[in-house]
Design an enzyme around this catalytic site. Structure first.
Site, PDB file in Angstrom:
ATOM      1  N   LYS A   1      -7.924   5.465  -6.113  1.00  0.00           N
ATOM      2  CA  LYS A   1      -7.026   5.496  -5.067  1.00  0.00           C
ATOM      3  C   LYS A   1      -6.026   6.686  -5.525  1.00  0.00           C
ATOM      4  O   LYS A   1      -5.588   7.567  -4.579  1.00  0.00           O
ATOM      5  CB  LYS A   1      -6.235   4.464  -4.614  1.00  0.00           C
ATOM      6  CG  LYS A   1      -7.064   3.516  -3.834  1.00  0.00           C
ATOM      7  CD  LYS A   1      -6.457   2.111  -3.376  1.00  0.00           C
ATOM      8  CE  LYS A   1      -7.179   1.574  -2.667  1.00  0.00           C
ATOM      9  NZ  LYS A   1      -8.224   0.479  -3.686  1.00  0.00           N
TER      10      LYS A   1
HETATM   11  C1  LIG Z   1      -9.470   0.033  -3.181  1.00  0.00           C
HETATM   12  C2  LIG Z   1     -10.731  -0.179  -4.316  1.00  0.00           C
HETATM   13  C3  LIG Z   1     -11.905  -0.281  -3.863  1.00  0.00           C
HETATM   14  C4  LIG Z   1     -12.141  -0.625  -2.475  1.00  0.00           C
HETATM   15  O1  LIG Z   1     -12.263   0.739  -1.796  1.00  0.00           O
HETATM   16  P1  LIG Z   1     -12.484   0.827  -0.358  1.00  0.00           P
HETATM   17  O2  LIG Z   1     -12.045   2.303  -0.022  1.00  0.00           O
HETATM   18  O3  LIG Z   1     -11.374  -0.151   0.436  1.00  0.00           O
HETATM   19  O4  LIG Z   1     -13.717   0.552   0.318  1.00  0.00           O
HETATM   20  C5  LIG Z   1     -12.821  -0.667  -4.821  1.00  0.00           C
HETATM   21  N1  LIG Z   1     -12.557  -0.781  -6.182  1.00  0.00           N
HETATM   22  C6  LIG Z   1     -11.159  -0.622  -6.529  1.00  0.00           C
HETATM   23  C7  LIG Z   1     -10.787  -0.535  -8.085  1.00  0.00           C
HETATM   24  C8  LIG Z   1     -10.045  -0.225  -5.676  1.00  0.00           C
HETATM   25  O5  LIG Z   1      -8.719  -0.064  -6.125  1.00  0.00           O
END
Ligand SMILES: *Cc1c(COP(=O)(O)O)cnc(C)c1O
Length: 465
Positions: free
Chosen positions: A112
């Site tokens: 993120k």
């Molecule tokens: C947020 C997150 C996901 C999922 O991603 P999306 O965009 O919601 O599908 C997967 N792995 C980690 C470590 C995350 O923080």
């Protein structure tokens, strides 16, 4: 570039307005009116660029008319210079045509950061131009709060308050939030559950006078700007492995469908992608959908990959919009039915179209732990419970072994040390720059489970305009 809502009736907006708006006024999600197109030569030119320059080329058409090139370039150079690997998003080979892309070299060790670090700076840039300020209030069960806090720290025009349930987040998670010592960052340990935290945030958003008074905002996962930033690493990985002369495939551990949707956007923009594999944990609404063409709500089950513990994948509506030929009225009908009955069924024709590209695959916690051990024994790589779902799902669903399959590694193993230790017997160490996390001072305040008290606290502690 102009943006339209997936539900067809919200105003058409420019990028800066979409950034600040988040959700569209008709309840839909904003998407670009048209997909920018890259020719094979454009894509080839990415081969000699660094990560920030690829991101610049990819993002530029999406912000055209609202963020000038020099400002965008500075924002991207500044963002990715702060990452902890010279390649920013390095690829590692796990087997013949079997790859992973590490997306955990940002400040909070999860993918993120690749978008939120840019989005925080874009907020500041757009707000400064407008002479405005915002106050972000959000709730976290532990995992997503730190990325938002790191994105907003030291931003001149943003104050951020993050609520977490006191005593119910892990120590790594708490410390990643509370050791950010900045005037505009406020961690509130709520005497209650995660649901209580979410209800408090909702109460603030529902108080329209308060909302306007403090410029209340959110950094949620449906914000278009986050998707836009994520498109860059699909191009980055593709060109490393031979695109556009060669196709590539991606396997993505998914929750809200934001990450894999960014890959779909890269395909629309010209990157030759053969296949997407959507990996789920026991919260497998997506895997079940790609099996039968029916989306059916279920409760939320806690797992060892908590960032994928979701009930509904909010960004899926963006894909649905394209599958229904961008017909907003059809999306309103589908989503209304879905909210009412918890079930959404797609016509066989449209489902077949989705299945040309996408496969879904689910791993429960036992399978996830077994996969961590297997990857470790065969490759020596210690991977986290989210990343391994991508790797294992990609292997299980690979349709063409002559095409490189790239699994997105979305978190550093040290972010989920207990699950990794349990699976592999090895306790993963924090990277060097976070190795003193347990010695750093913390800043947090207790908060009662009471909306009026929270409002008073936010009013008093946000910086004056
Ligand atoms: C947020 C997150 C996901 C999922 O991603 P999306 O965009 O919601 O599908 C997967 N792995 C980690 C470590 C995350 O923080």
């Amino acid at each position: 570039m102009r943006y339209i809502s997936t539900r067809g009736t919200a105003p058409v907006l420019q990028f800066d307005e979409v950034l600040l708006a988040g959700l569209a006024r008709d309840g839909g999600l904003y998407v670009p009116e048209t997909w920018p197109q890259f020719t094979a030569d454009d894509i080839k030119s990415f081969r000699t660029m660094n990560y920030a320059d690829v991101a610049f080329a990819v993002i530029k058409p999406f912000v055209a008319g609202t963020v000038d090139d020099a400002a965008l370039k500075t924002i991207l150079d500044d963002t990715y210079a702060g990452f902890n690997h010279a390649a920013v998003a390095p690829l590692k080979q796990l087997g013949a045509n079997d790859w992973m892309m590490e997306l955990f070299h940002g400040p909070t060790l999860a993918f993120k950061d690749y978008a939120l670090q840019v989005v925080g700076r874009l907020f500041d840039h757009v707000l400064a131009k407008r002479g405005k300020r915002i106050t972000i209030v959000g709730a976290t069960s532990g995992d997503t709060g730190s990325a938002a806090i790191e994105a907003c720290r030291d931003r001149d025009n943003v104050d951020i308050f993050i609520l977490h349930p006191a005593g119910r987040v892990s120590e790594v998670q708490r410390r990643q939030m509370t050791t950010v010592i900045a005037d505009n960052v406020h961690n509130l340990a709520v005497d209650g559950s995660f649901d209580d935290c979410q209800d408090l945030v909702k109460a603030l958003f529902n108080d329209h006078a308060f909302r306007d008074e403090i410029g209340l905002s959110a950094v949620n996962s449906i914000n278009w700007a986050r998707i836009m930033c994520q498109i860059a690493y699909y191009f980055w990985a593709g060109v490393q492995l031979g695109a556009p002369d060669r196709e590539v495939s991606f396997s993505v551990p998914s929750g809200n469908f934001g990450n894999v949707y960014a890959g779909y956007a890269a395909l629309q923009m010209g990157l030759p992608i053969k296949q997407f594999v959507v990996g789920s944990n026991s919260n497998d609404i997506l895997a079940r959908f790609f099996d039968k063409g029916v989306m059916k709500m279920d409760g939320v089950h806690p797992t060892i990959s908590p960032s994928m513990d979701i009930q509904v994948s909010s960004n899926f509506e963006r894909l649905l919009f394209d599958l229904y030929d961008r017909d907003g009225a059809a999306i309103v009908e589908l989503m209304t039915e879905f909210r009412k009955t918890g079930i959404m069924e797609m016509s066989q024709g449209r489902f077949a179209k989705a299945r040309e590209l996408f496969d879904g695959y689910r791993l429960d916690d036992d399978q996830t732990r077994a996969a961590i051990l297997d990857v470790y024994q065969k490759t020596g790589e210690l991977v986290d419970p989210h990343s391994v779902i991508g790797i294992a799902a990609g292997r299980a669903c690979n349709r063409d072994h002559t095409v490189p399959m790239i699994a997105l590694a979305t978190a550093h193993p040290a972010k989920f040390p207990d699950a990794v230790k349990q699976a592999s017997g090895i306790y993963p160490d924090l990277p060097e720059r976070l190795s003193d996390l347990y010695d750093r001072p913390e800043k947090l305040e207790p908060m009662t489970n009471d909306a009026a008290a929270l409002m008073a606290h936010v009013r008093k502690n946000r910086r004056a305009a």
